[in-house]
Design a protein around this motif. Structure first.
Motif, PDB file in Angstrom:
ATOM      1  N   GLU A 274       0.829  -1.209   0.000  1.00 39.48           N
ATOM      2  CA  GLU A 274       0.000   0.000   0.000  1.00 39.48           C
ATOM      3  C   GLU A 274       0.860   1.255   0.000  1.00 39.48           C
ATOM      4  N   ALA A 275       1.968   1.232   0.733  1.00 39.87           N
ATOM      5  CA  ALA A 275       2.878   2.376   0.747  1.00 39.87           C
ATOM      6  C   ALA A 275       3.527   2.579  -0.616  1.00 39.87           C
ATOM      7  N   CYS A 276       3.926   1.474  -1.240  1.00 36.62           N
ATOM      8  CA  CYS A 276       4.522   1.569  -2.579  1.00 36.62           C
ATOM      9  C   CYS A 276       3.513   2.135  -3.572  1.00 36.62           C
ATOM     10  N   ALA A 277       2.274   1.650  -3.508  1.00 42.26           N
ATOM     11  CA  ALA A 277       1.250   2.103  -4.444  1.00 42.26           C
ATOM     12  C   ALA A 277       1.045   3.614  -4.344  1.00 42.26           C
ATOM     13  N   ARG A 278       1.173   4.157  -3.149  1.00 44.38           N
ATOM     14  CA  ARG A 278       1.025   5.609  -2.987  1.00 44.38           C
ATOM     15  C   ARG A 278       2.154   6.376  -3.654  1.00 44.38           C
ATOM     16  N   HIS A 279       3.267   5.700  -3.916  1.00 45.14           N
ATOM     17  CA  HIS A 279       4.423   6.345  -4.553  1.00 45.14           C
ATOM     18  C   HIS A 279       4.546   6.019  -6.040  1.00 45.14           C
ATOM     19  N   ILE A 280       3.747   5.093  -6.546  1.00 40.00           N
ATOM     20  CA  ILE A 280       3.801   4.770  -7.974  1.00 40.00           C
ATOM     21  C   ILE A 280       2.918   5.773  -8.712  1.00 40.00           C
ATOM     22  N   VAL A 281       3.407   6.983  -8.785  1.00 47.46           N
ATOM     23  CA  VAL A 281       2.682   8.110  -9.368  1.00 47.46           C
ATOM     24  C   VAL A 281       3.671   8.965 -10.155  1.00 47.46           C
ATOM     25  N   PRO A 282       3.187   9.795 -11.072  1.00 48.38           N
ATOM     26  CA  PRO A 282       4.096  10.635 -11.866  1.00 48.38           C
ATOM     27  C   PRO A 282       4.954  11.538 -10.972  1.00 48.38           C
ATOM     28  N   GLY A 283       6.211  11.654 -11.340  1.00 50.76           N
ATOM     29  CA  GLY A 283       7.117  12.535 -10.630  1.00 50.76           C
ATOM     30  C   GLY A 283       7.926  11.866  -9.540  1.00 50.76           C
ATOM     31  N   ARG A 284       7.464  10.736  -9.031  1.00 55.12           N
ATOM     32  CA  ARG A 284       8.235   9.984  -8.052  1.00 55.12           C
ATOM     33  C   ARG A 284       9.312   9.175  -8.772  1.00 55.12           C
ATOM     34  N   THR A 285      10.368   8.845  -8.066  1.00 53.04           N
ATOM     35  CA  THR A 285      11.411   8.022  -8.665  1.00 53.04           C
ATOM     36  C   THR A 285      11.235   6.565  -8.253  1.00 53.04           C
ATOM     37  N   ALA A 286      11.859   5.685  -9.026  1.00 57.97           N
ATOM     38  CA  ALA A 286      11.839   4.264  -8.678  1.00 57.97           C
ATOM     39  C   ALA A 286      12.480   4.042  -7.317  1.00 57.97           C
ATOM     40  N   GLY A 287      13.485   4.842  -6.988  1.00 60.90           N
ATOM     41  CA  GLY A 287      14.127   4.739  -5.682  1.00 60.90           C
ATOM     42  C   GLY A 287      13.203   5.122  -4.543  1.00 60.90           C
ATOM     43  N   GLU A 288      12.322   6.086  -4.766  1.00 60.43           N
ATOM     44  CA  GLU A 288      11.371   6.479  -3.730  1.00 60.43           C
ATOM     45  C   GLU A 288      10.365   5.374  -3.465  1.00 60.43           C
ATOM     46  N   VAL A 289       9.977   4.648  -4.488  1.00 63.60           N
ATOM     47  CA  VAL A 289       9.073   3.511  -4.287  1.00 63.60           C
ATOM     48  C   VAL A 289       9.758   2.466  -3.415  1.00 63.60           C
ATOM     49  N   PHE A 290      11.028   2.177  -3.717  1.00 58.52           N
ATOM     50  CA  PHE A 290      11.748   1.204  -2.897  1.00 58.52           C
ATOM     51  C   PHE A 290      11.870   1.682  -1.459  1.00 58.52           C
ATOM     52  N   ALA A 291      12.114   2.967  -1.273  1.00 61.01           N
ATOM     53  CA  ALA A 291      12.246   3.506   0.082  1.00 61.01           C
ATOM     54  C   ALA A 291      10.955   3.323   0.876  1.00 61.01           C
ATOM     55  N   ALA A 292       9.813   3.480   0.209  1.00 63.53           N
ATOM     56  CA  ALA A 292       8.538   3.265   0.884  1.00 63.53           C
ATOM     57  C   ALA A 292       8.417   1.815   1.337  1.00 63.53           C
ATOM     58  N   HIS A 293       8.860   0.903   0.487  1.00 60.31           N
ATOM     59  CA  HIS A 293       8.857  -0.534   0.803  1.00 60.31           C
ATOM     60  C   HIS A 293       9.755  -0.829   1.997  1.00 60.31           C
ATOM     61  N   SER A 294      10.992  -0.367   1.946  1.00 54.85           N
ATOM     62  CA  SER A 294      11.956  -0.718   2.995  1.00 54.85           C
ATOM     63  C   SER A 294      11.615  -0.063   4.329  1.00 54.85           C
ATOM     64  N   GLU A 295      11.018   1.129   4.291  1.00 55.84           N
ATOM     65  CA  GLU A 295      10.650   1.796   5.538  1.00 55.84           C
ATOM     66  C   GLU A 295       9.626   0.964   6.318  1.00 55.84           C
ATOM     67  N   VAL A 296       8.632   0.434   5.605  1.00 56.02           N
ATOM     68  CA  VAL A 296       7.634  -0.398   6.277  1.00 56.02           C
ATOM     69  C   VAL A 296       8.252  -1.708   6.736  1.00 56.02           C
ATOM     70  N   MET A 297       8.974  -2.373   5.850  1.00 59.41           N
ATOM     71  CA  MET A 297       9.560  -3.668   6.188  1.00 59.41           C
ATOM     72  C   MET A 297      10.511  -3.547   7.371  1.00 59.41           C
ATOM     73  N   ASP A 298      11.390  -2.564   7.302  1.00 60.38           N
ATOM     74  CA  ASP A 298      12.380  -2.409   8.368  1.00 60.38           C
ATOM     75  C   ASP A 298      11.714  -1.970   9.670  1.00 60.38           C
ATOM     76  N   GLY A 299      10.635  -1.186   9.545  1.00 62.23           N
ATOM     77  CA  GLY A 299       9.886  -0.787  10.730  1.00 62.23           C
ATOM     78  C   GLY A 299       9.244  -1.960  11.437  1.00 62.23           C
ATOM     79  N   HIS A 300       9.018  -3.037  10.708  1.00 62.27           N
ATOM     80  CA  HIS A 300       8.473  -4.272  11.292  1.00 62.27           C
ATOM     81  C   HIS A 300       9.597  -5.232  11.711  1.00 62.27           C
ATOM     82  N   GLY A 301      10.833  -4.767  11.643  1.00 67.30           N
ATOM     83  CA  GLY A 301      11.953  -5.612  12.030  1.00 67.30           C
ATOM     84  C   GLY A 301      12.281  -6.695  11.034  1.00 67.30           C
ATOM     85  N   LEU A 302      12.001  -6.442   9.742  1.00 68.38           N
ATOM     86  CA  LEU A 302      12.140  -7.477   8.726  1.00 68.38           C
ATOM     87  C   LEU A 302      13.258  -7.194   7.717  1.00 68.38           C
ATOM     88  N   ALA A 303      14.214  -6.363   8.101  1.00 66.39           N
ATOM     89  CA  ALA A 303      15.288  -5.993   7.175  1.00 66.39           C
ATOM     90  C   ALA A 303      16.053  -7.214   6.666  1.00 66.39           C
TER      91      ALA A 303
END
Length: 385
Positions: A274-303
């Motif tokens: 869901e966080a990634c989907a919010r970033h898959i929009v015009p003007g965002r970078t592919a790196g920002e989508v990944f950052a949204a993914h890793s922020e949630v995953m790492d926040g859950h202790g899943l790095a």
């Protein structure tokens, strides 16, 4: 001739490429990617496992050098009129024949772009190509040039992508309806691929991924099947493919009572997607989508249980992979634009507990955001039959 696009569409693509070639001061382009050839001319084959190349000159002329087995393939599926054949023999020199073809088309002393980064040009053939053109023309690495143009889809392409999305959903339903204790993985694969073929679809660019029990942690296809147990897990990654355009999905289905770890991992995967989907929009970078993914995953202790990439572009792709650039990885600067088709996959693999949880969907980037092309609910699927 069986073309899947209008003449106007092909002309538009060629003009876009010619403009980019002029920007790079290229007098011609030698294409070895099957995706480039299909996109520009409709040429549809798996013959790129042998040496072949499509030439586009700055004057707009096409010429194809290929083997005799692909002569009619090119005649039947493409708009290429100038098709030249190199003959199989113990002493074949197709690179020399390619040079002669380019010379015949005015490419002597030219600056020529080459798709070096291509499954269709092995390292060995690349060295022979360089040797054949030495002193004849200046070769320049033009890898990724056509990829960049292909990333943004036209309305004609999006029509096929939507068809692929529906086929992916059909395959998903076929799998969910079948998965139960005692069912063989091969039956699941047969049902999924059968649904796509029945809907007029194609083979995908790579194998469907399927694995159960501890192999549910794998994110590559492997040979060998098993029957599902009374308490089990099965991971599936697949794509609907229509006119070679792909729409991918991913699910982990639990059979019987889920473990608490399944529930925890699913919660993280869903939130991350869901966080990634919010970033898959015009003007965002592919790196920002990944950052949204890793922020949630790492926040859950899943790095330690996530991957270093979480998705990629999709388009008309050929074996051995349906993946296209750009990819969602850390700090990738590629900016998303309307018309791009992006697959986001949340892959969690806990090897210590042998627990898997994966979730993936395909999105079309639109002017105002994105449109889910594989819009199945993000539900925790448990089959306790």
């Amino acid at each position: 001739m069986s073309l899947h696009f209008t003449t106007r569409e092909f002309e538009r693509r060629k003009n876009r490429l010619l403009a980019e070639m002029a920007e790079r001061q290229l007098d011609g382009l030698l294409m070895f990617q099957q995706e480039s050839m299909y996109w520009l001319t409709g040429y549809d084959t798996f013959g790129f496992c042998f040496f072949q190349s499509l030439w586009l000159g700055a004057d707009g002329r096409f010429a194809l050098l290929t083997r005799s087995a692909d002569l009619r393939q090119a005649q039947h599926t493409s708009l290429i009129e100038d098709i030249r054949i190199w003959r199989d023999s113990a002493h074949s020199t197709p690179q020399q024949q390619l040079r002669d073809m380019v010379a015949d088309l005015g490419g002597t002393h030219a600056r020529i772009g080459v798709e070096y980064d291509s499954y269709g040009l092995t390292a060995a053939n690349g060295r022979k190509l360089d040797a054949a053109f030495e002193g004849f023309a200046a070769l320049s690495d033009a890898s990724g040039l056509v990829d960049y143009l292909r990333a943004v889809k036209s309305e004609e392409e999006i029509f096929y992508v939507r068809k692929a999305g529906q086929l992916a959903l059909d395959a998903r339903q076929a799998a969910i309806d079948l998965i139960a204790p005692g069912v063989d993985e091969g039956e699941v694969l047969a049902a999924m691929q059968g649904a796509i073929f029945k809907g007029g679809g194609d083979y995908p660019g790579n194998e469907f991924i399927i694995g159960s029990a501890r192999d549910a942690l794998l994110c590559r296809y492997k040979s060998g099947r098993r029957r599902l147990g009374a308490r089990d897990q099965i991971t599936l990654e697949w794509a609907g493919a229509y006119r070679h355009y792909h729409a991918a999905m991913m699910e982990t289905v639990v059979i019987g009572e889920p473990y608490d770890r399944h529930t925890d991992l699913f919660d993280a995967a869903k939130r991350a997607l869901e966080a990634c989907a919010r970033h898959i929009v015009p003007g965002r970078t592919a790196g920002e989508v990944f950052a949204a993914h890793s922020e949630v995953m790492d926040g859950h202790g899943l790095a330690d249980h996530r991957l270093a990439a979480c998705g990629y572009s999709l388009g008309a792709k050929f074996t051995p992979s349906w993946m296209d650039p750009p990819m969602f990885y850390e700090a990738n600067p590629w900016v998303l634009e309307p018309g791009m088709v992006m697959f986001a996959h949340m892959i969690l693999m806990d090897s210590e507990t042998e627990t898997a949880m994966c979730l993936g969907r395909t999105y079309l980037v639109t002017v105002n955001g994105n449109e889910p092309l594989t819009g199945a609910p993000l539900d925790f699927i448990v089959n306790s039959r």
